[in-house]
Each structure stands twice: as structure tokens, then as C-alpha cells.
Design a protein around this motif. Structure first.
Motif, short mmCIF file in Angstrom:
data_model
loop_
_atom_site.label_atom_id
_atom_site.label_comp_id
_atom_site.label_asym_id
_atom_site.label_seq_id
_atom_site.Cartn_x
_atom_site.Cartn_y
_atom_site.Cartn_z
N MET A 161 0.82 -1.21 0.00
CA MET A 161 0.00 0.00 0.00
C MET A 161 0.85 1.27 0.00
O MET A 161 0.75 2.12 -0.88
CB MET A 161 -0.92 -0.01 1.22
CG MET A 161 -1.61 1.32 1.53
SD MET A 161 -2.97 1.75 0.41
CE MET A 161 -4.28 0.77 1.12
N TYR A 162 1.76 1.36 0.97
CA TYR A 162 2.44 2.63 1.21
C TYR A 162 3.64 2.85 0.31
O TYR A 162 4.08 3.99 0.14
CB TYR A 162 2.77 2.75 2.69
CG TYR A 162 1.52 2.64 3.53
CD1 TYR A 162 0.49 3.58 3.38
CD2 TYR A 162 1.31 1.58 4.39
CE1 TYR A 162 -0.68 3.47 4.08
CE2 TYR A 162 0.12 1.46 5.11
CZ TYR A 162 -0.87 2.41 4.95
OH TYR A 162 -2.05 2.30 5.65
N GLY A 163 4.15 1.78 -0.30
CA GLY A 163 5.15 1.98 -1.34
C GLY A 163 4.57 2.72 -2.53
O GLY A 163 5.22 3.58 -3.13
N VAL A 164 3.32 2.39 -2.88
CA VAL A 164 2.63 3.10 -3.96
C VAL A 164 2.37 4.55 -3.56
O VAL A 164 2.60 5.48 -4.34
CB VAL A 164 1.31 2.39 -4.32
CG1 VAL A 164 0.52 3.20 -5.35
CG2 VAL A 164 1.57 0.99 -4.84
N ILE A 165 1.90 4.75 -2.35
CA ILE A 165 1.61 6.10 -1.87
C ILE A 165 2.86 6.96 -1.83
O ILE A 165 2.84 8.13 -2.23
CB ILE A 165 0.92 6.03 -0.49
CG1 ILE A 165 -0.50 5.48 -0.65
CG2 ILE A 165 0.90 7.39 0.20
CD1 ILE A 165 -1.22 5.23 0.65
N LEU A 166 3.98 6.40 -1.37
CA LEU A 166 5.22 7.16 -1.33
C LEU A 166 5.73 7.49 -2.72
O LEU A 166 6.52 8.42 -2.89
CB LEU A 166 6.28 6.39 -0.54
CG LEU A 166 6.06 6.36 0.98
CD1 LEU A 166 7.01 5.38 1.64
CD2 LEU A 166 6.24 7.76 1.57
N ALA A 167 5.30 6.73 -3.72
CA ALA A 167 5.64 7.04 -5.11
C ALA A 167 4.62 7.99 -5.73
O ALA A 167 4.65 8.22 -6.94
CB ALA A 167 5.72 5.74 -5.92
N SER A 168 3.72 8.54 -4.90
CA SER A 168 2.70 9.52 -5.31
C SER A 168 1.56 8.90 -6.10
O SER A 168 0.83 9.61 -6.80
CB SER A 168 3.33 10.67 -6.11
OG SER A 168 4.32 11.33 -5.36
N GLY A 169 1.39 7.57 -6.00
CA GLY A 169 0.31 6.92 -6.73
C GLY A 169 -0.93 6.71 -5.89
O GLY A 169 -0.97 7.03 -4.70
N ASN A 170 -1.96 6.16 -6.52
CA ASN A 170 -3.22 5.82 -5.87
C ASN A 170 -3.38 4.30 -5.83
O ASN A 170 -2.77 3.57 -6.62
CB ASN A 170 -4.40 6.44 -6.63
CG ASN A 170 -4.24 7.94 -6.78
OD1 ASN A 170 -3.98 8.65 -5.81
ND2 ASN A 170 -4.38 8.44 -8.00
N VAL A 171 -4.24 3.84 -4.93
CA VAL A 171 -4.36 2.40 -4.69
C VAL A 171 -5.82 1.95 -4.74
O VAL A 171 -6.70 2.63 -4.22
CB VAL A 171 -3.77 2.05 -3.30
CG1 VAL A 171 -4.12 0.63 -2.90
CG2 VAL A 171 -2.26 2.23 -3.31
N VAL A 172 -6.05 0.80 -5.37
CA VAL A 172 -7.31 0.07 -5.28
C VAL A 172 -6.98 -1.29 -4.66
O VAL A 172 -6.19 -2.05 -5.22
CB VAL A 172 -7.98 -0.12 -6.65
CG1 VAL A 172 -9.22 -0.99 -6.52
CG2 VAL A 172 -8.33 1.22 -7.27
N ALA A 173 -7.56 -1.58 -3.49
CA ALA A 173 -7.27 -2.84 -2.79
C ALA A 173 -8.42 -3.82 -3.00
O ALA A 173 -9.57 -3.50 -2.72
CB ALA A 173 -7.06 -2.57 -1.30
N LEU A 174 -8.10 -5.01 -3.49
CA LEU A 174 -9.11 -6.04 -3.78
C LEU A 174 -8.86 -7.27 -2.93
O LEU A 174 -7.73 -7.76 -2.83
CB LEU A 174 -9.06 -6.42 -5.27
CG LEU A 174 -9.31 -5.28 -6.27
CD1 LEU A 174 -9.18 -5.80 -7.70
CD2 LEU A 174 -10.67 -4.65 -6.05
N ASP A 175 -9.93 -7.80 -2.35
CA ASP A 175 -9.82 -8.93 -1.43
C ASP A 175 -9.39 -10.20 -2.15
O ASP A 175 -9.88 -10.52 -3.23
CB ASP A 175 -11.17 -9.16 -0.73
CG ASP A 175 -11.02 -10.00 0.52
OD1 ASP A 175 -10.71 -11.21 0.39
OD2 ASP A 175 -11.20 -9.45 1.62
N VAL A 176 -8.46 -10.94 -1.52
CA VAL A 176 -7.88 -12.13 -2.15
C VAL A 176 -8.49 -13.43 -1.65
O VAL A 176 -8.07 -14.52 -2.08
CB VAL A 176 -6.35 -12.18 -1.93
CG1 VAL A 176 -5.67 -10.96 -2.49
CG2 VAL A 176 -6.02 -12.36 -0.44
N ALA A 177 -9.46 -13.37 -0.74
CA ALA A 177 -9.98 -14.58 -0.10
C ALA A 177 -10.50 -15.59 -1.12
O ALA A 177 -10.26 -16.80 -1.00
CB ALA A 177 -11.07 -14.22 0.91
#
Length: 431
Positions: A161-177
Motif C-alpha cells: 500500500m504505502y510503497g505506492v503512496i510514497l511514489a505519489s500513486g493511488n491504490v485500489v485494494a481487492l480482497d484475495v480470499a
């Protein structure tokens, strides 16, 4: 103010637009201004637990730490001997190559061919990292910019998550269950999200949930990547820790995988070399070149003696790595048996160094995962990772590592049982 008086003034403007001179500024408190990317980071959710753990150990209390996945077993003695020998060679103490010495990259590509049937060019399709976490973070700096979006797994390992944020990007998190639903959700996101996501981050065996996949999964990932123009990063940190005959498949073994992505691996887990910081990235040559470009500006490469010892580890200690998996499997069975005896629900992981356990009732209805973890530490001297620290979809769960020996794991279960019994009894007392 006319131009003449402005030119003779030194200072800055206040919120009302009036000029403040240096005489007015000299008594003002100095203030550090962080970059906006730092303000996008939330408070560290494990901070309370880590602080209490430190305080307890400093006061002499025996705390069983099942929180961090920090291997407690040593590397093969052969590797330590090689490190000592290489460190004694004065020629190994200068700057090393930022992308790693060629023989180490060759050893990595040999392992991919031997174990996964994947052919890689050690010159252009493999690079050595200062641990896979460093390589992953720097890869994101080479691929992601402001306005770019990455799809990540949920629950998520924080750097995803935060590696993307520190690169100034945005995130979409999808459940892997549910694997099929996960693939479907990737396609849906690409079709309905604008601008379309640029990058897909996948992580199997999954940390923290322990979900695993079969080789066919990666075939579908490659199809999605080509259909929607997604670059892919596979975090394969737990490639070498697996149980019951299961062999975690490599993303790069899927046809066409090198066309769309790379894979990160590490020697921290199966080889017990976490503090050595030896990681790798392999796959798409352009993505590897992008990482090499960033690394060329950020670091001078790993201490060469460590790289030489890592060659020996890859070449000569496969039996030790397999033995380590059997050790973790024994610990897994001990911890699961104990938790289930207490009435806890936890799937049996096929790989990785963790058990992903559901917080039992009535506790799950009364407190969140961080408060529950704090209670176990405060009253039971057992440290665990709260699921909420891995994002909203991790709430209601605990991640428990397998780094302690079997006797300590049995002791941890006893402490947890006593803590919950004591807390339950106290709640029944009249106020």
C-alpha cells in the motif's frame, strides 16, 4: 510598497500578505515541513504494541513474540563460513555493483530454471536488491507517478500500500480470499476505473492471510495484464517455505509472464538470512532496467562478501531450506492444535511463516483487533499482529508468526488461554 523599498527588503509574507522582516522572524520557532507524501501515511498501527513490547522486555518480563516474521533460526553454517572467508579478502571491501555481481545473478537464474523451468538472462532479466522490500519500493518509484493507480491485494502487507503512496500513486485494494472473484474484480476495476490502473501487485503465498494459488492462476493474470495493459509485480517472498508437499508456483512460469511483469524473491525466509538483506528481482527486462536506473542513483550495491556467501547458499544449501520448511510445519501444527483446542478458527496454511486466526467470540464483538492484541500483550505477555494493521479487510483477525520453537508456541497458547479466562472472569465480577 514601491519596487525600491521591496528590493531592499529581506523576509517573507505572513498570512495577511504583509512582509515580515528577518528581525521579526529570528524569534519564530523553527518548523520542519514534510513533503506531502509523508502526510499521506497514517499513524503506524503497530506502534502501541511495539512500544509496550519494548517496555515489558526492558523491565525483565518474558514476552513471547509472535508478531514479526523475523526468523529465529540461523543460516546454514556453510554460508556463515563463506561470509567470514569473503570478508577477510581485502578486495571485497570496495563499492560493489548496484545491480549485483554477475555470478550471484547467474545463481538466481539457475534456481529459476531448476525449480520452475523458467529461463532468464542474468545480464538483463535479473537484479540483486538490498532485500526484496528495497527493490519493490524502488521499482515503484520507476513505474508509478502522480495520478497513476495500482491494484493491490487486501488484506495488504504495508509496503504494498504505502510503497505506492510514497511514489505519489493511488491504490485500489481487492480482497484475495476468493481467487476466482479476485480475478473477476481485477477485470471489473480495469474496465470501470478511469484512468485505467497501470500496475497489478500480487502476493502469493499471501501475507498475512496465507492464501495460496495454483499455476493456472498466473495464466489468467497474464491474460488480464495483456488485455488491459497492466504491468505486474509478483511478491514471491515465501517461495521457499511450504508444507504438505505443496510447491508455491512462480508467476514467471506462466506463458508470457516476462512480457508483462517481474517477480521479487528473497533469502530472508527459507535461508534464514533476514538481516543479510539479500533480495532479487527477475523478469521483464525493461522493468528490471527501470529498477536498475533508480538503484544507480540511490545505492552502491550490497557488501560483496554477503553476495559471495549468498551464491554458496543458493548453490549448496537446498537441503537446509527444505529442512527449515519441515521445522515451520511442525510449529504450524503445534500452534493450530493449541488454538483450535481453545475454540479458535484458523485455516491450515500450505505455505508462509504465519497462522491467520479469527478472533473468537465474545471478544470479536467487543473490541477491534488492535485492542485485542494489546490485551494479549498486556495480560498474557504474548505479542501478535492485529489484522487491522493490514487494512480494513484484515479486521477481526490476528497474524501469528511461527518463529518461536514448539515449546514456546505451546507456552504461548497457555498464556492466551489464561489471559482470556482471567479477563472473562473479571468481566463477570460486580462493579
Amino acid at each position: 510598497m514601491d519596487l525600491g523599498s521591496f528590493a531592499g527588503s529581506v523576509g517573507c509574507f505572513d498570512s495577511a500578505g504583509d512582509l515580515i522582516g528577518l528581525d521579526d522572524m529570528k524569534d519564530a520557532p523553527f518548523r520542519v515541513e514534510f513533503a506531502p507524501r509523508v502526510h499521506r501515511l497514517p499513524p503506524y498501527l503497530f506502534g502501541r504494541i511495539n512500544n509496550l513490547l519494548y517496555q515489558k522486555r526492558r523491565s525483565g518480563q518474558d514476552v513471547i513474540d509472535l508478531g514479526m516474521g523475523n526468523p529465529s533460526d540461523p543460516p546454514d553454517p556453510l554460508v556463515i563460513e563463506k561470509l567470514s572467508e569473503a570478508a577477510s579478502d581485502v578486495s571485497n571491501h570496495g563499492y560493489s555493483k548496484a545491480n549485483g555481481i554477475l555470478n550471484l545473478r547467474r545463481e538466481l537464474t539457475s534456481k529459476y530454471l531448476r525449480k520452475y523451468g523458467v529461463r532468464l538472462d542474468p545480464e538483463s532479466e535479473a537484479i540483486v536488491c538490498l532485500g526484496s522490500k528495497e527493490g519493490f519500493s524502488h521499482m515503484l518509484l520507476s513505474l508509478i507517478g502522480a495520478g497513476d493507480t495500482a491494484i493491490i491485494p487486501a488484506p495488504f502487507f504495508p509496503v504494498h500500500m504505502y510503497g505506492v503512496i510514497l511514489a505519489s500513486g493511488n491504490v485500489v485494494a481487492l480482497d484475495v480470499a476468493d481467487t476466482d472473484r479476485y480475478l473477476s474484480n481485477i477485470a471489473y476495476t480495469c474496465e470501470h476505473f478511469y484512468p485505467r490502473p497501470k500496475l497489478l501487485i500480487i502476493n502469493y503465498p499471501h501475507n498475512p492471510s496465507t492464501v495460496t494459488v495454483e499455476p493456472e492462476f498466473y495464466v489468467e493474470v497474464v491474460k488480464l495484464a495483456k488485455r488491459y495493459g497492466l504491468m505486474v509485480i509478483s511478491d514471491f517472498a515465501y517461495a521457499d517455505v511450504a508444507y504438505d508437499g505443496y510447491i508455491p508456483p512462480s508467476f514467471l512460469s506462466a506463458p508470457g509472464a516476462k512480457d508483462v511483469g517481474v517477480e521479487f524473491t528473497t533469502m530472508s525466509k527459507g535461508y534464514n538470512m533476514a538481516g543479510w538483506r539479500v533480495g532479487f528481482c527477475a523478469g521483464n527486462s525493461e522493468m528490471v532496467r527501470g529498477l536498475a536506473t533508480i538503484k544507480g542513483y540511490y545505492d552502491y550495491g550490497m557488501f560483496q562478501a554477503i553476495q559471495i556467501a549468498a551464491i554458496v547458499a543458493l548453490r549448496d544449501t537446498e537441503a537446509t531450506v527444505e529442512k527449515q520448511s519441515r521445522i515451520y510445519q511442525g510449529r504450524r501444527d503445534v500452534l493450530l492444535e493449541g488454538l483450535r483446542r481453545l475454540g479458535w478458527e484458523a485455516p491450515t496454511p500450505r505455505a508462509g511463516m504465519f497462522v491467520w486466526a479469527k478472533i473468537p467470540e465474545p471478544w470479536a464483538s467487543q473490541m477491534n483487533s488492535i485492542d485485542f492484541a494489546m490485551m494479549l500483550l498486556e495480560k498474557g505477555n504474548v505479542a501478535v499482529s492485529p489484522g487491522g494493521g493490514f487494512g480494513p479487510s484484515g479486521e477481526g483477525y490476528l497474524r501469528m508468526s511461527l518463529v518461536e520453537n514448539e515449546a514456546r508456541l505451546r507456552q504461548a497458547v497457555r498464556h492466551i488461554a489464561a489471559c482470556l479466562d482471567k479477563t472473562a472472569a473479571a468481566s463477570l465480577q460486580p462493579v
